[in-house]
Scaffold this motif. Structure first.
Motif, PDB file in Angstrom:
ATOM      1  N   ASP A   1       5.599  -1.148   2.834  1.00  0.00           N
ATOM      2  CA  ASP A   1       5.068  -1.951   3.944  1.00  0.00           C
ATOM      3  C   ASP A   1       4.190  -1.097   4.853  1.00  0.00           C
ATOM      4  O   ASP A   1       3.131  -1.549   5.314  1.00  0.00           O
TER       5      ASP A   1
ATOM      6  N   ARG B   1       0.733  -0.351   3.430  1.00  0.00           N
ATOM      7  CA  ARG B   1      -0.154  -1.517   3.438  1.00  0.00           C
ATOM      8  C   ARG B   1      -0.943  -1.615   4.733  1.00  0.00           C
ATOM      9  O   ARG B   1      -1.984  -2.289   4.789  1.00  0.00           O
TER      10      ARG B   1
ATOM     11  N   GLU C   1       0.254   1.399  -3.917  1.00  0.00           N
ATOM     12  CA  GLU C   1      -0.235   1.609  -2.559  1.00  0.00           C
ATOM     13  C   GLU C   1      -0.769   3.029  -2.370  1.00  0.00           C
ATOM     14  O   GLU C   1      -1.771   3.240  -1.687  1.00  0.00           O
TER      15      GLU C   1
ATOM     16  N   ARG D   1      -4.218   3.174  -3.744  1.00  0.00           N
ATOM     17  CA  ARG D   1      -5.187   2.455  -2.910  1.00  0.00           C
ATOM     18  C   ARG D   1      -5.620   3.303  -1.711  1.00  0.00           C
ATOM     19  O   ARG D   1      -6.814   3.361  -1.373  1.00  0.00           O
TER      20      ARG D   1
END
Length: 375
Positions: free
Chosen positions: A18, A21, A79, A82
């Motif tokens: 989380d 993100r 993640e 990214r």
């Protein structure tokens, strides 16, 4: 993207998936991840003197199945990829319980594995039941974001750690003990605290001063402590509140040495110098067409310089590198180090000295107009 918008130098409390993100795409230079190993312990461990081993039996290391662990691994690695810059890299450490599953998922996601580094422990825990070999190592996977990306590797900076020879992929280091081991209420604060020496090698080898290092499983903050000492920026993420508190206090007590920036910049300076074409040395008179060059000072391997900067040797024509590879039957060859010219004093010197002389001449400021006199 402005780095000032990132939570630099902070330990963020929460689930790393989380928290990541909330970070922008391509915002960090390096990820160091020490995820749960999913040890799958079935029984309590006892020493021969009937004292219980303080094993890793925390809830954060327990998963319902391999499938659940794989889903978790794929989510946090996605993640990481990214937020990693295109020229960044990632280190993941694990044991035989999880590292093979992690490696497969990394490859599936597009990471390009550069090395598996084996951390050989000088003082491993014995196998008290005597049913297996003592588990004396852990594995680190080092990977670039994708195949062909230009990741950072301070190759020359690692030689001093191996008697000035090329650094190997087996690192002999002690586990975290003594004063370095954080304790809470008389017990070790974290069961898998990594030694600072391990992170020192990781960060020194694959980052530059000012780079941003992300650790999504921050624990008691070893990554942040070492990053701060080496003048790297860092972001930590940790879901266990007790570890967040310990990490913040630990890093608060770290005072980095204040020296010139180049104290912490260990890049190979030659690699970062302007590229010079060999033919440039002909244009500016450092060498001449028709002049002889000698391969590794061997008079029997003499090549003639052609006007276009290529070399001719026994009917083969090519660059200083390709002719060298031809001599070595396809072996690697850096022509700048392998070819020698004869000085006016008759001494054989590497052509790289001429390249350096040209670079110095080009970096010298031209005389200003005030230094000239009109006639």
């Amino acid at each position: 993207m402005d780095d000032r918008s990132l939570p630099l130098g902070q330990v963020l409390h929460g689930n790393c998936i989380d928290l990541m993100r909330a970070l922008p795409d391509q915002s960090v230079n390096l990820v160091f991840a020490d995820p749960p190993y999913n040890l799958q312990l079935q029984h309590a461990l006892w020493r021969p003197n009937m004292t219980m081993v303080d094993a890793v039996d925390d809830e954060w290391d327990q998963f319902e199945s391999f499938h659940a662990y794989d889903d978790f691994t794929r989510a946090w690695l996605t993640e990481c990829r990214r937020v990693l810059k295109d020229d960044g890299s990632i280190w993941v450490i694990g044991s035989y319980h999880n590292i093979f599953r992690v490696g497969t998922i990394m490859q599936d996601l597009g990471f390009w594995i550069l090395n598996d580094v084996v951390w050989v422990k000088t003082n491993p825990m014995p196998n008290f039941r005597g049913v297996r070999f003592a588990n004396a190592h852990e594995t680190l996977l080092w990977a670039s974001k994708s195949k062909g990306s230009r990741y950072t590797f301070n190759h020359h900076a690692m030689k001093p750690f191996n008697e000035d020879k090329q650094m190997r992929s087996d690192w002999l280091l002690a586990i975290c003990t003594g004063k370095e081991r954080l304790r809470h209420e008389g017990k070790k604060a974290h069961p898998t605290q990594k030694p600072e020496a391990l992170l020192y090698r990781v960060l020194l080898s694959s980052t530059q001063p000012g780079d941003i290092v992300l650790d999504p499983f921050f624990g008691t903050g070893t990554t942040g402590a070492v990053a701060k000492k080496l003048h790297r920026q860092w972001i930590g993420m940790e879901q266990e509140e007790k570890y967040v508190t310990l990490a913040r206090e630990r890093i608060k007590g770290v005072t980095p040495e204040l020296f010139e920036e180049n104290t912490f910049d260990v890049r190979d300076k030659k690699r970062n110098q302007p590229r010079i074409a060999f033919a440039t040395l002909l244009e500016f008179g450092y060498l001449s067409p028709g002049q002889t060059l000698f391969f590794q000072r061997d008079p029997a391997l003499a090549a003639r310089i052609k006007a276009d900067g290529s070399l001719a040797l026994n009917g083969f024509v090519g660059t200083i590198h390709t002719v060298g590879r031809q001599i070595l039957n396809g072996g690697p060859c850096n022509g700048w180090d392998s070819w020698f010219y004869q000085s006016e004093q008759g001494e054989l010197l590497p052509i790289d000295e001429l390249r350096q002389a040209y670079r110095m001449a080009m970096s010298t400021p031209l005389a200003s107009e005030s230094d000239t006199t009109e006639e």
